[in-house]
Design an enzyme around this catalytic site. Sequence first.
Site, PDB file in Angstrom:
ATOM      1  CE1 TYR A   1      -2.902   3.265   0.937  1.00 41.96           C
ATOM      2  CE2 TYR A   1      -1.558   3.364   2.929  1.00 41.96           C
ATOM      3  CZ  TYR A   1      -2.479   3.942   2.066  1.00 41.96           C
ATOM      4  OH  TYR A   1      -2.950   5.209   2.319  1.00 41.96           O
TER       5      TYR A   1
ATOM      6  CE  LYS B   1      -2.099   7.464  -1.231  1.00 40.22           C
ATOM      7  NZ  LYS B   1      -3.284   8.004  -1.947  1.00 40.22           N
TER       8      LYS B   1
HETATM    9  P1  NAD Z   1     -11.342   4.410   1.540  1.00 44.44           P
HETATM   10  O1  NAD Z   1     -10.802   3.062   1.238  1.00 44.44           O
HETATM   11  O2  NAD Z   1     -12.332   4.576   2.640  1.00 44.44           O
HETATM   12  O3  NAD Z   1     -12.019   5.036   0.229  1.00 44.44           O
HETATM   13  C1  NAD Z   1     -11.455   4.911  -1.046  1.00 44.44           C
HETATM   14  C2  NAD Z   1     -12.525   5.279  -2.077  1.00 44.44           C
HETATM   15  O4  NAD Z   1     -11.924   5.200  -3.379  1.00 44.44           O
HETATM   16  C3  NAD Z   1     -13.722   4.316  -2.085  1.00 44.44           C
HETATM   17  O5  NAD Z   1     -14.926   5.053  -2.153  1.00 44.44           O
HETATM   18  C4  NAD Z   1     -13.523   3.491  -3.343  1.00 44.44           C
HETATM   19  O6  NAD Z   1     -14.737   3.048  -3.921  1.00 44.44           O
HETATM   20  C5  NAD Z   1     -12.803   4.482  -4.240  1.00 44.44           C
HETATM   21  N1  NAD Z   1     -11.979   3.812  -5.271  1.00 44.44           N
HETATM   22  C6  NAD Z   1     -11.089   2.806  -5.086  1.00 44.44           C
HETATM   23  N2  NAD Z   1     -10.558   2.442  -6.272  1.00 44.44           N
HETATM   24  C7  NAD Z   1     -11.101   3.261  -7.215  1.00 44.44           C
HETATM   25  C8  NAD Z   1     -10.936   3.382  -8.608  1.00 44.44           C
HETATM   26  N3  NAD Z   1     -10.076   2.583  -9.288  1.00 44.44           N
HETATM   27  N4  NAD Z   1     -11.634   4.338  -9.260  1.00 44.44           N
HETATM   28  C9  NAD Z   1     -12.493   5.144  -8.591  1.00 44.44           C
HETATM   29  N5  NAD Z   1     -12.703   5.062  -7.259  1.00 44.44           N
HETATM   30  C10 NAD Z   1     -12.013   4.121  -6.586  1.00 44.44           C
HETATM   31  O7  NAD Z   1     -10.058   5.328   1.776  1.00 44.44           O
HETATM   32  P2  NAD Z   1      -9.851   6.561   2.760  1.00 44.44           P
HETATM   33  O8  NAD Z   1      -9.425   6.063   4.081  1.00 44.44           O
HETATM   34  O9  NAD Z   1     -11.015   7.475   2.639  1.00 44.44           O
HETATM   35  O10 NAD Z   1      -8.572   7.240   2.089  1.00 44.44           O
HETATM   36  C11 NAD Z   1      -8.746   8.250   1.090  1.00 44.44           C
HETATM   37  C12 NAD Z   1      -7.379   8.753   0.669  1.00 44.44           C
HETATM   38  O11 NAD Z   1      -6.693   9.280   1.797  1.00 44.44           O
HETATM   39  C13 NAD Z   1      -6.460   7.672   0.103  1.00 44.44           C
HETATM   40  O12 NAD Z   1      -5.747   8.221  -0.972  1.00 44.44           O
HETATM   41  C14 NAD Z   1      -5.529   7.324   1.255  1.00 44.44           C
HETATM   42  O13 NAD Z   1      -4.295   6.875   0.780  1.00 44.44           O
HETATM   43  C15 NAD Z   1      -5.423   8.668   1.938  1.00 44.44           C
HETATM   44  N6  NAD Z   1      -5.114   8.655   3.384  1.00 44.44           N
HETATM   45  C16 NAD Z   1      -5.898   7.937   4.247  1.00 44.44           C
HETATM   46  C17 NAD Z   1      -5.655   7.998   5.613  1.00 44.44           C
HETATM   47  C18 NAD Z   1      -6.511   7.259   6.607  1.00 44.44           C
HETATM   48  O14 NAD Z   1      -6.239   7.307   7.814  1.00 44.44           O
HETATM   49  N7  NAD Z   1      -7.574   6.576   6.203  1.00 44.44           N
HETATM   50  C19 NAD Z   1      -4.602   8.778   6.101  1.00 44.44           C
HETATM   51  C20 NAD Z   1      -3.805   9.497   5.184  1.00 44.44           C
HETATM   52  C21 NAD Z   1      -4.096   9.436   3.829  1.00 44.44           C
HETATM   53  O1  TDX Z   2      -7.732  -5.091  14.038  1.00 41.50           O
HETATM   54  C1  TDX Z   2      -6.746  -4.369  14.042  1.00 41.50           C
HETATM   55  N1  TDX Z   2      -5.893  -4.391  15.108  1.00 41.50           N
HETATM   56  C2  TDX Z   2      -4.784  -3.604  15.191  1.00 41.50           C
HETATM   57  O2  TDX Z   2      -4.038  -3.664  16.193  1.00 41.50           O
HETATM   58  C3  TDX Z   2      -6.444  -3.460  12.945  1.00 41.50           C
HETATM   59  C4  TDX Z   2      -7.344  -3.403  11.747  1.00 41.50           C
HETATM   60  C5  TDX Z   2      -5.324  -2.667  13.051  1.00 41.50           C
HETATM   61  N2  TDX Z   2      -4.515  -2.737  14.134  1.00 41.50           N
HETATM   62  C6  TDX Z   2      -3.348  -1.823  14.215  1.00 41.50           C
HETATM   63  C7  TDX Z   2      -2.484  -1.732  12.990  1.00 41.50           C
HETATM   64  C8  TDX Z   2      -1.983  -0.300  13.032  1.00 41.50           C
HETATM   65  O3  TDX Z   2      -0.836  -0.191  13.858  1.00 41.50           O
HETATM   66  O4  TDX Z   2      -3.904  -0.517  14.388  1.00 41.50           O
HETATM   67  C9  TDX Z   2      -3.129   0.457  13.681  1.00 41.50           C
HETATM   68  C10 TDX Z   2      -4.026   1.180  12.673  1.00 41.50           C
HETATM   69  O5  TDX Z   2      -4.355   0.245  11.676  1.00 41.50           O
HETATM   70  P1  TDX Z   2      -5.222   0.631  10.380  1.00 41.50           P
HETATM   71  O6  TDX Z   2      -6.524   1.231  10.801  1.00 41.50           O
HETATM   72  O7  TDX Z   2      -5.232  -0.530   9.467  1.00 41.50           O
HETATM   73  O8  TDX Z   2      -4.369   1.860   9.796  1.00 41.50           O
HETATM   74  P2  TDX Z   2      -2.851   1.994   9.261  1.00 41.50           P
HETATM   75  O9  TDX Z   2      -2.326   0.697   8.775  1.00 41.50           O
HETATM   76  O10 TDX Z   2      -2.073   2.749  10.298  1.00 41.50           O
HETATM   77  O11 TDX Z   2      -3.099   2.929   7.963  1.00 41.50           O
HETATM   78  C11 TDX Z   2      -4.069   4.003   8.016  1.00 41.50           C
HETATM   79  O12 TDX Z   2      -3.436   5.252   8.179  1.00 41.50           O
HETATM   80  C12 TDX Z   2      -2.645   5.712   7.106  1.00 41.50           C
HETATM   81  C13 TDX Z   2      -4.924   4.010   6.752  1.00 41.50           C
HETATM   82  O13 TDX Z   2      -5.553   2.753   6.599  1.00 41.50           O
HETATM   83  C14 TDX Z   2      -4.083   4.337   5.551  1.00 41.50           C
HETATM   84  O14 TDX Z   2      -4.907   4.449   4.396  1.00 41.50           O
HETATM   85  C15 TDX Z   2      -3.396   5.657   5.790  1.00 41.50           C
HETATM   86  O15 TDX Z   2      -2.507   5.929   4.733  1.00 41.50           O
END
Ligand code: NAD
Ligand code: TDX
Length: 348
Positions: A148, A152
């Site tokens: 992943y 990115k």
């Molecule tokens: P998410 O998985 O909840 O949502 C991703 C969305 O993208 C979904 O709605 C999915 O249907 C859509 N998608 C996936 N593949 C696609 C494609 N080929 N074409 C069109 N749409 C598509 O992700 P999120 O947690 O909302 O993350 C959003 C962005 O933020 C990502 O770029 C992720 O890398 C970044 N990000 C996330 C976190 C976090 O904590 N979740 C932190 C920092 C950055």
């Molecule tokens: O069941 C669990 N138990 C657990 O201990 C899960 C799902 C996760 N974890 C731990 C793994 C990580 O140390 O918790 C922490 C957070 O895990 P995730 O929610 O999977 O997030 P992380 O891997 O840190 O990545 C998230 O933050 C950065 C987002 O999914 C990414 O999209 C973003 O880029």
Amino acid sequence: MKRILITGGAGFIGANFVHYLIEHSDAEITVLDALTYAGNKESLRGIPAARLHLVVGDITDAPLVGQLVAAADAVVHFAAESHNDNSLFDPRPFLDTNVVGTYTLLEAVRRHDTRFHHISTDEVYGDLALDDPARFTESTPYNPSSPYSSTKAASDLLVRAWVRSFGVRATISNCSNNYGPYQHVEKFIPRQITNILHGVRPKLYGAGANVRDWIHVEDHSSAVWEILRRGTVGRTYLVGADGEKSNREVLGLILGLMGQDPGAFDTVADRAGHDLRYGIDATVLREELGWSPAHRDLSAGLARTIDWYRRNPWWWEGSKAGTEDRYLQQAAAQGAEGHGTGKIGDGA
Ligand code: NAD
Ligand code: TDX
């Protein structure tokens, strides 16, 4: 900047950003989202049709992307495969969406000279030691660990190259871990909240010592909106809210807020290659754009998030059983395949 194209707007952060723009701007929004397992159009429920147009399609579809970019004043690119655990078991969709999808968008914004903001993650920098006083800054070298985060990182480098080589008007933000409403139940915080609501014990990877730097998703939205309007083209901004906590501490807060015994959780096999610690220094964003987070109390933010999952089972119940099945399959595959260890150059 009236007409904004938002990719991934039916995902967690994208949908929260759409709600933020509806409240804080007069933008007309088009969402392009493939509605993968992670997308849910119900996350956009209640938004007036006059302000929002949802296009179900793929960001690797160049003709569709070209048509939508031609009609937009700016693009904010959230769409991604976002879950580390999934990337360890099936990396291919991560390459397609995160790398080829970003490339497809860059070619379209290049052709139409459209302002572009790329959403990325602090994970591109790899991890920090638990006892290291340092935090990530805009000049920290890239060193991603997982499929992943490596895709990115690749997408960020494409954006930088398109700025340098073709003059694309782009900015990048690398944000820390988000929490809040509409987050998929595969992720740490909603997984544990919904497990407890189902009477299932939360699952902590390894000893739970890994540290994440938590930010409320609304603060991520306000940062992106500032960068889009006032950021310097070509720049990268780190987004974080000084929210470092170990997974064990976060789980302790959730258990306490939900009236559970502090020891009422299971430890399970650790994630392969599990990054130890992320920590963001957001000084540039704070000083250049005057941004600051509105949510500073993690416990209060978690209480509101727990309340949201309690009140909205209609939103998450449909994906819970499938997600837990997927975790069981992944655990079985991990048992069969074994773990990854260090990185090239670590001497591991
Ligand atoms: P998410 O998985 O909840 O949502 C991703 C969305 O993208 C979904 O709605 C999915 O249907 C859509 N998608 C996936 N593949 C696609 C494609 N080929 N074409 C069109 N749409 C598509 O992700 P999120 O947690 O909302 O993350 C959003 C962005 O933020 C990502 O770029 C992720 O890398 C970044 N990000 C996330 C976190 C976090 O904590 N979740 C932190 C920092 C950055
Ligand atoms: O069941 C669990 N138990 C657990 O201990 C899960 C799902 C996760 N974890 C731990 C793994 C990580 O140390 O918790 C922490 C957070 O895990 P995730 O929610 O999977 O997030 P992380 O891997 O840190 O990545 C998230 O933050 C950065 C987002 O999914 C990414 O999209 C973003 O880029």
